[in-house]
Design a protein around this motif. Structure first.
Motif, short mmCIF file in Angstrom:
data_model
loop_
_atom_site.label_atom_id
_atom_site.label_comp_id
_atom_site.label_asym_id
_atom_site.label_seq_id
_atom_site.Cartn_x
_atom_site.Cartn_y
_atom_site.Cartn_z
N TRP A 4 0.83 -1.21 0.00
CA TRP A 4 0.00 0.00 0.00
C TRP A 4 0.86 1.26 0.00
CZ3 TRP A 4 0.07 3.67 3.79
CH2 TRP A 4 0.65 3.31 5.01
N GLN A 5 2.07 1.16 0.55
CA GLN A 5 2.96 2.32 0.53
C GLN A 5 3.37 2.66 -0.90
OE1 GLN A 5 3.45 -0.39 2.48
NE2 GLN A 5 3.88 0.25 4.57
N CYS A 6 3.63 1.63 -1.69
CA CYS A 6 4.02 1.87 -3.09
C CYS A 6 2.83 2.40 -3.89
CB CYS A 6 4.54 0.58 -3.71
SG CYS A 6 6.12 0.04 -3.03
N GLN A 7 1.64 1.93 -3.59
CA GLN A 7 0.45 2.45 -4.26
C GLN A 7 0.22 3.91 -3.90
OE1 GLN A 7 -1.29 0.88 -6.60
NE2 GLN A 7 0.09 -0.86 -6.43
N ALA A 8 0.38 4.23 -2.62
CA ALA A 8 0.23 5.63 -2.19
C ALA A 8 1.30 6.51 -2.84
CB ALA A 8 0.32 5.72 -0.67
N ARG A 9 2.52 6.00 -2.93
CA ARG A 9 3.60 6.74 -3.57
C ARG A 9 3.30 6.97 -5.04
NH1 ARG A 9 8.49 5.85 -6.11
NH2 ARG A 9 10.13 7.26 -5.45
N SER A 10 2.75 5.96 -5.69
CA SER A 10 2.41 6.09 -7.11
C SER A 10 1.30 7.12 -7.33
CB SER A 10 1.98 4.73 -7.65
OG SER A 10 1.52 4.84 -8.96
N LEU A 11 0.25 7.05 -6.51
CA LEU A 11 -0.85 8.01 -6.64
C LEU A 11 -0.41 9.43 -6.32
CD1 LEU A 11 -3.85 5.98 -5.20
CD2 LEU A 11 -3.46 6.66 -7.57
N LEU A 12 0.43 9.56 -5.32
CA LEU A 12 0.96 10.88 -4.98
C LEU A 12 1.84 11.41 -6.10
CD1 LEU A 12 1.01 13.09 -2.86
CD2 LEU A 12 2.96 11.95 -1.81
N GLY A 13 2.61 10.53 -6.73
CA GLY A 13 3.41 10.94 -7.88
C GLY A 13 2.56 11.43 -9.04
N LEU A 14 1.44 10.76 -9.28
CA LEU A 14 0.53 11.22 -10.33
C LEU A 14 -0.09 12.58 -9.97
CD1 LEU A 14 -1.31 7.97 -11.42
CD2 LEU A 14 0.19 9.40 -12.80
N ALA A 15 -0.45 12.74 -8.69
CA ALA A 15 -1.02 14.02 -8.26
C ALA A 15 0.00 15.14 -8.39
CB ALA A 15 -1.52 13.91 -6.82
N ILE A 16 1.26 14.83 -8.12
CA ILE A 16 2.32 15.83 -8.28
C ILE A 16 2.52 16.14 -9.75
CG2 ILE A 16 4.81 16.20 -8.04
CD1 ILE A 16 4.62 14.58 -5.42
N HIS A 17 2.52 15.11 -10.58
CA HIS A 17 2.75 15.31 -12.01
C HIS A 17 1.66 16.19 -12.64
CE1 HIS A 17 3.93 14.53 -16.12
NE2 HIS A 17 2.68 14.16 -16.39
N PHE A 18 0.42 15.94 -12.29
CA PHE A 18 -0.68 16.72 -12.83
C PHE A 18 -0.99 17.97 -12.03
CE2 PHE A 18 -1.65 12.50 -14.66
CZ PHE A 18 -1.52 12.85 -15.98
N GLN A 19 -0.20 18.26 -11.00
CA GLN A 19 -0.30 19.46 -10.17
C GLN A 19 -1.69 19.63 -9.57
OE1 GLN A 19 0.95 22.50 -12.91
NE2 GLN A 19 3.09 21.92 -12.74
N VAL A 20 -2.26 18.56 -9.08
CA VAL A 20 -3.62 18.57 -8.55
C VAL A 20 -3.74 19.48 -7.32
CG1 VAL A 20 -5.40 17.12 -7.50
CG2 VAL A 20 -4.13 16.30 -9.48
N MET A 21 -2.80 19.32 -6.37
CA MET A 21 -2.89 20.11 -5.14
C MET A 21 -2.67 21.60 -5.41
SD MET A 21 -1.01 17.64 -2.39
CE MET A 21 0.31 17.17 -3.47
N ALA A 22 -1.75 21.92 -6.31
CA ALA A 22 -1.48 23.32 -6.60
C ALA A 22 -2.66 24.00 -7.28
CB ALA A 22 -0.23 23.43 -7.47
N TRP A 23 -3.27 23.33 -8.24
CA TRP A 23 -4.42 23.92 -8.92
C TRP A 23 -5.62 24.02 -7.99
CZ3 TRP A 23 -3.86 26.91 -12.78
CH2 TRP A 23 -2.85 26.71 -13.70
N ALA A 24 -5.79 23.03 -7.10
CA ALA A 24 -6.88 23.11 -6.12
C ALA A 24 -6.67 24.29 -5.17
CB ALA A 24 -6.98 21.80 -5.33
N ALA A 25 -5.43 24.48 -4.73
CA ALA A 25 -5.12 25.61 -3.85
C ALA A 25 -5.34 26.93 -4.55
CB ALA A 25 -3.68 25.50 -3.36
N LEU A 26 -4.93 27.02 -5.81
CA LEU A 26 -5.12 28.27 -6.54
C LEU A 26 -6.60 28.55 -6.79
CD1 LEU A 26 -3.74 30.67 -7.86
CD2 LEU A 26 -3.65 29.34 -9.98
N GLY A 27 -7.35 27.52 -7.13
CA GLY A 27 -8.80 27.70 -7.32
C GLY A 27 -9.48 28.15 -6.05
#
Length: 117
Positions: free
Chosen positions: A45-68
């Protein structure tokens, strides 16, 4: 209770949230042990969480949510806008730490301006 007490609590919580974000960055994303373990078999599950977090970083999900949220909180009147600014800070802190500083900086500045308005 004084009026500044909730502000001190908010700053302490945001500081702890920022420290936890740095822990995720250096403990999970950049640690060579996890890189080797997750490249061999990504079934934990740690590798799955790392993978999903990597995708969120790549697509800048947290940054765009914060800016919105930071843009919406500028238009929202009263306490609702204040809480949206706090939520923008919650998303913007990890976005700043996790490799999307270019967008997160604007979100943090806008949210901070809304908090002091």
């Amino acid at each position: 209770m004084s009026r500044t007490w909730p502000l001190y609590v908010l700053l302490a919580c945001l500081g702890l949230w920022l420290a936890a974000s740095y822990g995720v960055r250096y403990g999970l994303m950049e640690d060579a042990r996890w890189v080797g373990l997750c490249s061999a078999s990504g079934d934990t599950w740690q590798c799955q969480a790392r993978s999903l977090l990597g995708l969120a970083i790549h697509f800048q999900v947290m940054a765009w949510a914060a800016l919105g949220l930071a843009l919406v909180c500028q238009l929202w009147p009263g306490r609702g806008g204040w809480w949206l600014a706090v939520l923008a800070l919650v998303f913007g802190g990890p976005a700043l730490v996790l490799y999307t500083a270019s967008i997160a900086v604007f979100a943090l500045v806008l949210a901070g301006l809304r908090l002091v308005r």
